[in-house]
Design a protein around this motif. Structure first.
Motif, PDB file in Angstrom:
ATOM      1  N   VAL A 140       0.487  11.721   0.469  1.00  0.00           N
ATOM      2  CA  VAL A 140       1.505  11.021   0.165  1.00  0.00           C
ATOM      3  C   VAL A 140       1.729   9.619   0.893  1.00  0.00           C
ATOM      4  N   PRO A 141       1.640   9.498   2.103  1.00  0.00           N
ATOM      5  CA  PRO A 141       1.816   8.281   2.864  1.00  0.00           C
ATOM      6  C   PRO A 141       0.370   7.387   2.389  1.00  0.00           C
ATOM      7  N   VAL A 142      -0.781   8.106   2.322  1.00  0.00           N
ATOM      8  CA  VAL A 142      -1.989   7.276   1.797  1.00  0.00           C
ATOM      9  C   VAL A 142      -1.795   6.944   0.290  1.00  0.00           C
ATOM     10  N   LEU A 143      -1.374   7.589  -0.433  1.00  0.00           N
ATOM     11  CA  LEU A 143      -1.065   7.027  -2.003  1.00  0.00           C
ATOM     12  C   LEU A 143      -0.053   6.075  -1.893  1.00  0.00           C
ATOM     13  N   GLY A 144       1.168   6.128  -1.350  1.00  0.00           N
ATOM     14  CA  GLY A 144       2.078   5.129  -1.206  1.00  0.00           C
ATOM     15  C   GLY A 144       1.557   3.853  -0.898  1.00  0.00           C
ATOM     16  N   ALA A 145       0.682   3.760   0.391  1.00  0.00           N
ATOM     17  CA  ALA A 145       0.006   2.583   0.698  1.00  0.00           C
ATOM     18  C   ALA A 145      -0.728   2.104  -0.310  1.00  0.00           C
ATOM     19  N   ARG A 146      -1.672   2.810  -1.185  1.00  0.00           N
ATOM     20  CA  ARG A 146      -2.451   2.247  -1.978  1.00  0.00           C
ATOM     21  C   ARG A 146      -1.819   1.495  -3.302  1.00  0.00           C
ATOM     22  N   LEU A 147      -0.584   2.018  -3.574  1.00  0.00           N
ATOM     23  CA  LEU A 147       0.328   1.727  -4.590  1.00  0.00           C
ATOM     24  C   LEU A 147       0.935   0.531  -3.934  1.00  0.00           C
ATOM     25  N   ALA A 148       1.117   0.255  -2.845  1.00  0.00           N
ATOM     26  CA  ALA A 148       1.737  -0.975  -2.235  1.00  0.00           C
ATOM     27  C   ALA A 148       0.839  -2.013  -2.127  1.00  0.00           C
ATOM     28  N   ALA A 149      -0.546  -1.934  -2.020  1.00  0.00           N
ATOM     29  CA  ALA A 149      -1.604  -2.740  -1.921  1.00  0.00           C
ATOM     30  C   ALA A 149      -2.139  -3.490  -3.010  1.00  0.00           C
ATOM     31  N   MET A 150      -1.710  -2.843  -4.056  1.00  0.00           N
ATOM     32  CA  MET A 150      -2.239  -3.256  -5.300  1.00  0.00           C
ATOM     33  C   MET A 150      -1.365  -4.488  -5.638  1.00  0.00           C
ATOM     34  N   GLY A 151      -0.252  -4.839  -5.007  1.00  0.00           N
ATOM     35  CA  GLY A 151       0.516  -6.136  -5.278  1.00  0.00           C
ATOM     36  C   GLY A 151      -0.172  -7.408  -4.802  1.00  0.00           C
ATOM     37  N   GLY A 152      -1.000  -7.075  -3.964  1.00  0.00           N
ATOM     38  CA  GLY A 152      -1.930  -8.478  -3.449  1.00  0.00           C
ATOM     39  C   GLY A 152      -3.404  -8.591  -4.325  1.00  0.00           C
ATOM     40  N   MET A 153      -3.483  -7.751  -5.150  1.00  0.00           N
ATOM     41  CA  MET A 153      -5.015  -7.758  -5.972  1.00  0.00           C
ATOM     42  C   MET A 153      -4.975  -8.409  -7.026  1.00  0.00           C
ATOM     43  N   SER A 154      -6.138  -9.040  -7.494  1.00  0.00           N
ATOM     44  CA  SER A 154      -6.129  -9.665  -8.802  1.00  0.00           C
ATOM     45  C   SER A 154      -6.151  -8.756  -9.912  1.00  0.00           C
ATOM     46  N   ASP A 155      -6.052  -8.959 -11.251  1.00  0.00           N
ATOM     47  CA  ASP A 155      -5.685  -8.238 -12.159  1.00  0.00           C
ATOM     48  C   ASP A 155      -6.804  -7.054 -12.389  1.00  0.00           C
ATOM     49  N   ALA A 156      -8.030  -7.443 -12.373  1.00  0.00           N
ATOM     50  CA  ALA A 156      -9.046  -6.521 -12.644  1.00  0.00           C
ATOM     51  C   ALA A 156      -9.251  -5.540 -11.289  1.00  0.00           C
ATOM     52  N   ALA A 157      -8.858  -6.062 -10.022  1.00  0.00           N
ATOM     53  CA  ALA A 157      -9.090  -5.310  -8.858  1.00  0.00           C
ATOM     54  C   ALA A 157      -7.997  -4.132  -9.215  1.00  0.00           C
ATOM     55  N   ARG A 158      -6.779  -4.589  -9.707  1.00  0.00           N
ATOM     56  CA  ARG A 158      -5.672  -3.847  -9.648  1.00  0.00           C
ATOM     57  C   ARG A 158      -5.755  -2.660 -10.724  1.00  0.00           C
ATOM     58  N   LEU A 159      -6.628  -3.023 -11.761  1.00  0.00           N
ATOM     59  CA  LEU A 159      -6.882  -1.979 -12.845  1.00  0.00           C
ATOM     60  C   LEU A 159      -7.977  -0.829 -12.041  1.00  0.00           C
ATOM     61  N   ALA A 160      -8.792  -1.407 -11.404  1.00  0.00           N
ATOM     62  CA  ALA A 160      -9.831  -0.390 -10.688  1.00  0.00           C
ATOM     63  C   ALA A 160      -9.000   0.535  -9.833  1.00  0.00           C
ATOM     64  N   ALA A 161      -8.054  -0.185  -8.732  1.00  0.00           N
ATOM     65  CA  ALA A 161      -7.262   0.595  -8.099  1.00  0.00           C
ATOM     66  C   ALA A 161      -6.307   1.705  -8.697  1.00  0.00           C
ATOM     67  N   LEU A 162      -5.878   1.310  -9.848  1.00  0.00           N
ATOM     68  CA  LEU A 162      -5.188   2.350 -10.528  1.00  0.00           C
ATOM     69  C   LEU A 162      -5.912   3.361 -11.015  1.00  0.00           C
ATOM     70  N   ILE A 163      -7.035   3.293 -11.469  1.00  0.00           N
ATOM     71  CA  ILE A 163      -8.050   4.644 -11.737  1.00  0.00           C
ATOM     72  C   ILE A 163      -8.039   5.470 -10.596  1.00  0.00           C
ATOM     73  N   GLY A 164      -8.511   4.859  -9.354  1.00  0.00           N
ATOM     74  CA  GLY A 164      -8.474   5.649  -8.241  1.00  0.00           C
ATOM     75  C   GLY A 164      -7.111   6.386  -7.883  1.00  0.00           C
ATOM     76  N   LEU A 165      -6.129   5.362  -7.950  1.00  0.00           N
ATOM     77  CA  LEU A 165      -4.680   5.989  -7.667  1.00  0.00           C
ATOM     78  C   LEU A 165      -4.442   7.340  -8.353  1.00  0.00           C
ATOM     79  N   LEU A 166      -4.761   7.219  -9.806  1.00  0.00           N
ATOM     80  CA  LEU A 166      -4.486   8.157 -10.675  1.00  0.00           C
ATOM     81  C   LEU A 166      -5.233   9.519 -10.326  1.00  0.00           C
TER      82      LEU A 166
END
Length: 323
Positions: A140-166
């Motif tokens: 859970v702490p790792v997943l929460g940190a990954r969600l928080a880190a998405m705020g500083g990403m570009s739109d394309a990087a954020r999409l890729a991060a969401l797939i991994g987060l899901l």
């Protein structure tokens, strides 16, 4: 143990409808907001919502479920399921950046999963989320940190991060929160916006004041309604009766005091608003399926685990869910 629910109802009518609109080059919304905020209220919307609490404590409601939250609390709420997070806050207080929220429409998420067979396990997660899930376990702490880190990403990087987060969320242990039917079922009538906002104010008031001498008649008068009208509207907006809500709110406050203070059980019973110790013990056992003394022993045993990741694995990060 199963989470505690606010009431026994299986249908709920909606709180305030929230309109969520991604940007023109975005498939979903990521944002961070303070508390209080216009969007931080008892609401529903057709998007899935992944919700992380970064700071502060308080109570949260998902459907007919009432629990407590602390930093690191991570919940996924499905479409049209009423929800709200209410912090412990003095009058005029403010918590900066309390919430990190990701919202994606049901249709878009399901199309994404259908296009990517690698995301097959996400289908079960989305099905569970229609009744709300809270995540537990060492990730859970790792997943929460990954969600928080998405705020500083570009739109394309954020999409890729969401797939991994899901994929990570689908593999993470989780608990269902409610058994109610999300808004939109057959025969469900909408509640007027002014009535929904009225109930939002009532819920905030109940969560912010002391538990003693709160009478339904006084709350109805404060809301500008007759007793029967208030009773009907409260049940439509929360899925439970006023009496049941107050009983579980008092037990929720008692759980927190058992976990965080050295006060005697008799003192906690009185402070939580129960008329006598016998009534407190009986209602605590009925709702939490354990005695107050045993609950305190279990929580203190868990609290001896110093590693936050290990604590998350045991469930100690979510004392409000212990039943």
């Amino acid at each position: 143990m199963m989470p505690v629910r606010v009431g026994e109802g299986r249908a709920v009518h909606p709180p305030v409808f929230e309109v969520i609109q991604p940007g023109p080059r975005q498939s979903f919304v990521w944002h961070r907001h303070d508390y209080p905020a216009a969007c931080a209220r008892w609401n529903y919307h057709p998007e899935y919502e992944l919700h992380l609490i970064t700071t502060g404590t308080g109570h949260f409601m998902v459907g007919d479920f009432l629990g407590t939250f602390a930093p690191g609390h991570l919940v996924l709420v499905g479409p049209d399921l009423p929800h709200g997070w209410f912090s412990d806050l003095p009058a005029g207080g403010r918590i900066e950046g309390r919430d990190i929220v990701l919202q994606a429409h049901d249709d878009w998420l399901r199309q994404l999963v259908a296009l990517c067979p690698e995301l097959e396990t996400v289908s079960a997660l989305l099905a569970d989320a229609r009744y709300g899930v809270v995540f537990t376990g060492p990730e859970v702490p790792v997943l929460g940190a990954r969600l928080a880190a998405m705020g500083g990403m570009s739109d394309a990087a954020r999409l890729a991060a969401l797939i991994g987060l899901l994929a990570g969320l689908a593999a993470c242990p989780r608990q269902l929160l409610t058994g109610i039917t999300p808004f939109g079922g057959e025969g469900q009538a909408r509640v007027a916006d002014q009535d929904l906002e009225r109930m939002d104010r009532v819920i905030r008031h109940l969560l912010s004041v002391g538990p003693h001498d709160i009478r339904q008649a006084d709350m109805a008068r404060q809301a500008g309604l007759s007793g029967p009208a208030f009773s009907r509207l409260f049940r439509r907006a929360t899925g439970t009766t006023f009496v049941s809500f107050m009983r579980r709110l008092r037990v929720s406050r008692a759980r927190r005091m058992l976990a965080e203070t050295d006060a005697s059980i008799a003192e906690i019973s009185s402070a939580a608003g129960f008329a006598n110790l016998s009534n407190f013990n009986r209602q605590f056992l009925e709702i939490c399926h354990t005695t107050p003394r045993r609950y305190r022993q279990d929580v203190r045993c868990l609290s001896r685990v110093d590693d936050p990741v290990a604590r998350a694995a045991t469930g100690a990060a979510h004392p409000g869910l212990t039943g």
